[in-house]
Design a protein around this motif. Structure first.
Motif, PDB file in Angstrom:
ATOM      1  N   VAL A  12      -2.814   4.987  -3.188  1.00 16.11           N
ATOM      2  CA  VAL A  12      -3.757   5.998  -2.739  1.00 16.11           C
ATOM      3  C   VAL A  12      -3.138   7.367  -2.962  1.00 16.11           C
ATOM      4  CG1 VAL A  12      -5.073   6.884  -0.771  1.00 16.11           C
ATOM      5  CG2 VAL A  12      -4.549   4.425  -0.929  1.00 16.11           C
ATOM      6  N   GLU A  71      -2.106  -1.305  -3.625  1.00 14.10           N
ATOM      7  CA  GLU A  71      -3.099  -0.239  -3.565  1.00 14.10           C
ATOM      8  C   GLU A  71      -2.315   1.065  -3.585  1.00 14.10           C
ATOM      9  OE1 GLU A  71      -6.493   0.452  -3.785  1.00 14.10           O
ATOM     10  OE2 GLU A  71      -7.164   0.048  -1.732  1.00 14.10           O
ATOM     11  N   LYS A 116      -5.357  -3.292   6.289  1.00 16.62           N
ATOM     12  CA  LYS A 116      -5.046  -4.596   5.691  1.00 16.62           C
ATOM     13  C   LYS A 116      -3.621  -4.683   5.143  1.00 16.62           C
ATOM     14  CE  LYS A 116      -9.289  -6.123   6.183  1.00 16.62           C
ATOM     15  NZ  LYS A 116      -9.569  -6.849   7.410  1.00 16.62           N
ATOM     16  N   GLY A 117      -3.005  -3.532   4.908  1.00 17.72           N
ATOM     17  CA  GLY A 117      -1.677  -3.559   4.296  1.00 17.72           C
ATOM     18  C   GLY A 117      -0.643  -4.216   5.198  1.00 17.72           C
ATOM     19  N   THR A 142      -9.323   1.046   5.513  1.00 16.11           N
ATOM     20  CA  THR A 142      -9.173  -0.402   5.307  1.00 16.11           C
ATOM     21  C   THR A 142      -7.858  -0.732   4.593  1.00 16.11           C
ATOM     22  OG1 THR A 142     -11.573  -0.642   5.209  1.00 16.11           O
ATOM     23  CG2 THR A 142     -10.269  -2.437   4.277  1.00 16.11           C
ATOM     24  N   ALA A 143      -7.502   0.107   3.637  1.00 16.46           N
ATOM     25  CA  ALA A 143      -6.238  -0.139   2.931  1.00 16.46           C
ATOM     26  C   ALA A 143      -5.067  -0.141   3.913  1.00 16.46           C
ATOM     27  CB  ALA A 143      -6.030   0.932   1.860  1.00 16.46           C
ATOM     28  N   ARG A 167     -12.544   3.154   2.763  1.00 18.89           N
ATOM     29  CA  ARG A 167     -11.609   2.364   1.946  1.00 18.89           C
ATOM     30  C   ARG A 167     -10.162   2.747   2.271  1.00 18.89           C
ATOM     31  NH1 ARG A 167     -11.282   1.775  -4.586  1.00 18.89           N
ATOM     32  NH2 ARG A 167      -9.210   0.820  -4.564  1.00 18.89           N
ATOM     33  N   VAL A 180       0.870  -1.183   0.000  1.00 21.62           N
ATOM     34  CA  VAL A 180       0.000   0.000   0.000  1.00 21.62           C
ATOM     35  C   VAL A 180       0.904   1.229   0.000  1.00 21.62           C
ATOM     36  CG1 VAL A 180      -1.777   1.306   1.231  1.00 21.62           C
ATOM     37  CG2 VAL A 180      -1.802  -1.200   1.311  1.00 21.62           C
ATOM     38  N   THR A 229      -5.133   3.711  -7.564  1.00 24.63           N
ATOM     39  CA  THR A 229      -6.296   2.842  -7.371  1.00 24.63           C
ATOM     40  C   THR A 229      -7.358   3.537  -6.520  1.00 24.63           C
ATOM     41  OG1 THR A 229      -5.195   1.834  -5.465  1.00 24.63           O
ATOM     42  CG2 THR A 229      -4.968   0.715  -7.585  1.00 24.63           C
TER      43      THR A 229
END
Ligand code: SF4
Length: 737
Positions: free
Chosen positions: A234, A232, A322-323, A318-319, A315, A205, A248
Motif C-alpha cells: 500500500v 499487499e 487481515k494481515g 481490510t488489508a 480496502r 502487508v 497493489t
C-alpha cells in the motif's frame, strides 16, 4: 612539499605545539602519505556508501595505493550485491575541479582568496572569540550535518559546546529526521526505530506513507521485491509516485489529510474488532483515551477530508485487518509536515493496537534519510546530549563528563535551539557568528531567500566543506577545506541501527583535511587542546561513543572496535558488553514487548488535526508538493552533479509536474517553460504534463536550487522540522523570471 606548506607547518609548530606536529605527520595531513598503512596495496576493501541511509557496502578496489573503482559488495547484509546509481559513482566527486584545496578568506573587496592554515585557524579563533566577548557565548552557533561520521559529529559537538561555549548547534537532520525522533521518544521512551531490513521480506502487508523507496531508497525497494509472501503493498501519497505505480493499492489522498485518514483507520479497525486486546493490555498505555479520540473520525468525515473513494478506504482497513505481519514505513512525506509528529504517532498507534511490533515483518518504521542521520541523532550533541542523554539531567551530565574527562560545568544545562530558531536568532541580532559544516543551507533551507538574507547578516560565517562553490560557501567569510567520503575513517549508522565503517582509500586534495583533523587543529588553536587530547584518531572517539552509550538503549559497549565492525559487516545497536552477535545478523527491537518508557509500556499519543498553514487562495490556487526527483541526484547536488553519468540520468532543466486538466485550463503545453510563483518567490520550470499529480497539485523536485524560493516556512511545533510538502503557488504560462 612546496614552500607554502612548509611555512604553514612551521607556523603551526610554533603556535600550536605538539598535537599539531603529530597531526601533520598523519597520512593525509597536508598531502603526506596516500592511504592508511592498514590498507595493503593492490587490495579490495569494503566501506559503507556515503549518500543515503540505506548503508550499502561498496567494495573499493586499489591498484597499488591508488583507488581505481568500486563495485557493490556481494556479501554485505544490507545490499546483497546491489547499489543505486549514486553508489556506483561515489568516487567521482572526489576528483571534481571545484574541490576546496586550501583555506579561503574573504578580502576587503568581498572575494574569497587562498590563505594558509595558520591564518585560517587564528582568524576563526579571533573572530569567534571577539563576537563572544562582545555579545556573549551564545552569540556563536554551529550547523552540522548527517553526512559526516559519528566520530566527527561527536568531536564537533563536544568541541563547540564544551570547549568553545557554543550552546546552540543543530544539524541538517532537523530537515529530515527530527519528527521521527520526537515521535519515537514520546511513544517508546527513546529514539528507537525498531526494525531490521529483513522485515521488508517478511511482511505480508507493507504500508508506505509519504515514502517513495523506488527512487529514494532503491536498494530497500529491492529488498521488498525479494518478499516471497505476495504481499499487499500500500502506498499512501497524494502523488502517483514510482512506488505507487508498483504498489497493489495506491491511497491517493488530499495533501495533508493523512492524520484524519489514520485516525479513521484506527476507528474502523476498532469497530471491526480487529485489534489485539491482549497486547494492548500488557504492553501499552493510553488506549482508552485514544479510542475515545478516534470516535470523532467516522468514515463519512474521513472520505470528505481525504477525498478518497469508500472502496479504497475500506480496502486499506481490510488489508491491515487481515494481515498477519503488517509493517508501516514512513519517510519525508510524514516527517516534513507541520503536524508530522502526530502523523508518525498515528502510525505507531496502528502498529501497537494491532500487535504489529516486535515480530518479523512488522513495526512502525521510520526510514532515515542521510547516510548518518542516526549517528547525528544519537552522537552529535545537538538534539540530545551525547549518547541519547539529556542536557537537563544532572546525572546524565555527570556521566558524560566523566566518560569524556571534561569538567561537568562545561556541559550546558539545557539543549540547543533548533535550526529554524538559530536562524530566527540571527534575524533578531542575537547570533552573530555561525559555523556551518558539510551542509548547504543557502540551497536547502525552506523559504530560501530569507535564509540567504539571514546568512548575509552575520558578522562571521565559516563554512567547512569539500567544495568552495556551494551556494553557502559563496556567502562565507572563511572556508575551511574538508576531505570527503573515501578520504577519511569513521562510522555511519544506517536506518536499521547498523554501525558500519567508512574508510580512507584516497588522499584529500591540496591542503584539505578531514573534519576530524580540522577539529583537532581548532581545539588546539582555541586553547582547549588538552580537553580533547585523547582524540588522536577517529577510533579513539569511537571508544568514547561506547563509553557514553553504556546503559542506554543505544548501548554499543559490546562493539570492541573498528576491526569487529569490519569483520561482522556492520553491527546493529544495541550490543552490550559481553553480548554475542553473529556475522550478518539482523535484529529488531521490542521482541519482549518492553519499551524504554518508565513504565516499560508504549504510549498511545494523539491530537486533533490542525489547519494547513498556507491554504490555497484565488491568487495561488495550486498546492506545491516537493520531494526527491530521481535516484541519480542527492539533495542539493553538490557531489552528484559532478558526475557526468548521473547528470545524464536527470533533467538539467528544472521541471514542474502538472496535471493535464490544469495544463489545459492554463494553456500550458508539454515541455514549455512556465513560471511557478508563490508569495515568496518564483522560478522558471519546464512543464511536465502528467497524471502523476492530481488536478490542483504540482510537484517540483527539491534538487534544483530554485525550488526552495517557493516553499512556505511552517514547522512542526514539537520537532521543529520544516514542512516542505505544502505551499500555495500559481503557474503562469510564460517564463517571466
Ligand atoms: S545512495 Fe543509498 S541506495 Fe544508493 S548505493 Fe548508496 S547507500 Fe545504497
Amino acid at each position: 612539499m612546496n614552500k607554502l606548506l612548509r611555512t604553514a607547518q612551521s607556523l603551526l609548530f610554533e603556535r600550536q605545539g605538539t598535537l599539531t606536529r603529530e597531526l601533520l605527520r598523519e597520512p593525509g595531513g597536508f598531502g603526506l602519505g596516500q592511504v592508511p598503512s592498514r590498507l595493503k596495496p593492490d587490495t579490495t576493501t569494503t566501506a559503507v556508501c556515503g549518500f543515503c541511509s540505506t548503508g550499502c557496502g561498496l567494495d573499493i578496489h586499489l591498484k597499488g595505493d591508488q583507488v581505481v573503482n568500486l563495485t557493490p559488495a556481494k556479501d554485505y547484509p544490507v545490499n546483497l550485491g546491489m547499489a543505486c546509481p549514486k553508489g556506483w559513482e561515489a568516487l567521482t566527486p572526489l576528483k571534481a575541479k571545484d574541490r576546496a584545496t586550501t583555506p579561503m578568506l574573504k578580502n576587503d573587496s568581498g572575494q574569497l582568496r587562498p590563505v594558509d592554515w595558520p591564518l585560517a585557524l587564528s582568524t576563526f579563533v579571533q573572530r569567534m572569540k571577539a563576537i563572544q566577548g562582545k555579545y556573549g557565548e551564545e552569540s556563536c552557533a554551529f550547523l552540522s550535518t548527517g553526512q559526516i561520521p559519528s566520530e566527527e559529529m561527536f568531536f564537533l559537538g563536544s568541541l563547540a559546546k564544551f570547549g568553545m561555549g557554543m550552546q546552540h548547534g543543530d544539524g541538517n537532520t532537523r530537515q529530515c529526521m527530527a519528527t521521527a525522533v520526537v515521535a519515537y521518544k514520546q511513544a517508546f521512551g527513546f529514539d528507537a526505530p525498531p526494525y531490521t531490513y529483513a522485515d521488508f521480506e517478511e511482511s505480508d502487508v507493507l504500508v508506505f506513507v509519504g515514502a517513495n523507496p523506488c527512487i529514494a531508497h532503491p536498494i530497500l525497494w529491492e529488498r521488498v521485491c525479494r518478499n516471497r509472501h505476495q504481499p499487499e503493498i500500500v502506498v499512501v501519497d497524494p502523488r502517483r509516485t514510482e512506488t505507487a505505480m508498483a504498489a497493489t493499492l495506491h491511497v491517493s489522498l488530499k495533501p495533508k489529510s493523512d492524520l484524519c485518514l489514520f485516525y479513521g483507520v484506527a476507528r474502523a479497525l476498532i469497530a471491526r474488532g480487529a485489534i489485539q486486546s491482549d497486547y494492548i493490555a500488557a504492553h501499552t498505555e493510553g488506549f482508552d483515551a485514544f479510542r475515545a479520540h478516534v470516535e470523532n473520525f467516522n468514515e463519512e468525515r474521513v472520505l470528505a477530508e481525504t477525498g478518497l473513494e469508500r472502496a479504497v478506504f475500506e480496502r486499506l482497513v481490510t488489508a491491515i485487518e487481515k494481515g498477519k505481519r503488517v509493517s508501516f514505513w514512513w519517510t519525508m512525506g510524514v516527517n516534513q509536515s507541520y503536524e508530522g509528529v502526530k502523523v508518525a504517532q498515528a502510525l505507531i498507534n496502528l502498529a501497537l493496537m494491532t500487535g504489529n511490533i516486535g515480530r518479523p515483518g512488522t513495526g512502525a518504521n521510520s526510514i532515515t534519510g542521510q547516510c548518518n542521520a542516526m549517528g547525528s541523532r544519537l552522537f552529535s550533541n545537538t538534539t540530545n546530549l551525547l549518547g541519547g542523554h539529556s542536557f537537563e539531567d544532572p546525572v546524565h551530565r555527570e556521566k558524560v563528563a566523566s566518560a569524556l574527562g571534561v569538567p561537568e560545568t562545561r556541559i550546558p544545562r539545557s539543549g540547543s535551539l533548533a535550526y529554524d530558531q538559530i536562524l530566527e536568532q540571527i534575524h533578531r541580532g542575537k547570533i552573530k557568528g555561525l559555523w556551518i559544516i558539510a551542509t548547504n543551507t543557502a540551497h536547502s533551507w525552506i523559504n530560501q531567500a530569507d535564509a540567504r538574507a539571514l546568512l548575509g547578516r552575520l558578522e562571521f560565517l565559516v563554512v567547512q566543506d569539500m567544495f568552495v562553490t556551494t551556494e553557502t560557501a559563496e556567502l562565507a567569510h572563511l572556508v575551511l577545506p574538508a576531505a570527503g567520503w573515501g578520504e577519511k575513517d569513521g562510522t555511519f549508522i544506517n536506518s536499521e541501527r547498523r554501525l558500519m565503517l567508512l574508510k580512507k582509500v584516497a588522499r584529500a586534495p591540496g591542503q584539505a583535511l578531514s573534519d576530524f583533523q580540522i577539529f583537532r587543529l581548532l581545539a588546539e588553536a582555541w586553547g582547549v587542546g588538552e580537553m580533547f587530547e585523547k582524540f588522536r584518531e577517529p577510533e579513539d572517539v569511537f571508544h568514547a561513543m561506547r563509553a557514553v552509550s553504556r546503559g542506554q538503549p543505544c548501548d554499543i559497549s559490546g562493539i570492541t572496535g573498528y576491526e569487529m565492525i569490519d569483520r561482522l559487516r556492520g553491527v546493529q545497536w544495541p550490543l552490550r558488553e559481553g553480548e554475542a552477535v553473529e556475522e550478518r545478523s539482523e535484529r529488531r527491537l521490542f521482541e519482549d514487548g518492553r519499551f524504554f518508557t518508565q513504565s516499560g509500556r508504549a504510549k498511545f499519543i494523539f491530537a486533533d488535526p490542525r489547519p494547513i498553514p498556507e491554504a490555497i487562495t484565488k491568487k495561488y490556487p495550486l498546492v506545491l508538493l516537493t520531494g526527491r526527483g530521481t535516484s541519480a541526484q542527492w539533495h542539493t547536488q553538490t557531489r552528484t552533479a559532478k558526475s557526468p553519468v548521473l547528470r545524464k540520468l536527470y533533467s538539467p532543466d528544472p521541471y514542474v509536474e502538472i496535471n493535464p486538466k490544469d495544463a489545459r485550463e492554463l494553456g500550458v503545453n508539454p515541455g514549455q517553460w512556465v513560471t511557478v510563483e508563490s508569495a515568496r518567490g518564483k522560478m522558471r520550470a519546464r512543464a511536465h504534463v502528467t497524471q502523476i499529480v492530481s488536478p490542483g497539485q504540482v510537484f517540483i523536485p527539491m534538487h534544483y536550487p530554485e525550488t526552495n524560493l517557493l516553499t512556505f516556512p511552517a514547522f512542526d511545533e514539537e520537532s521543529r522540522q520544516p514542512s516542505y510538502k505544502h505551499a500555495a503557488v500559481r503557474v503562469l504560462p510564460s517564463a517571466s523570471v
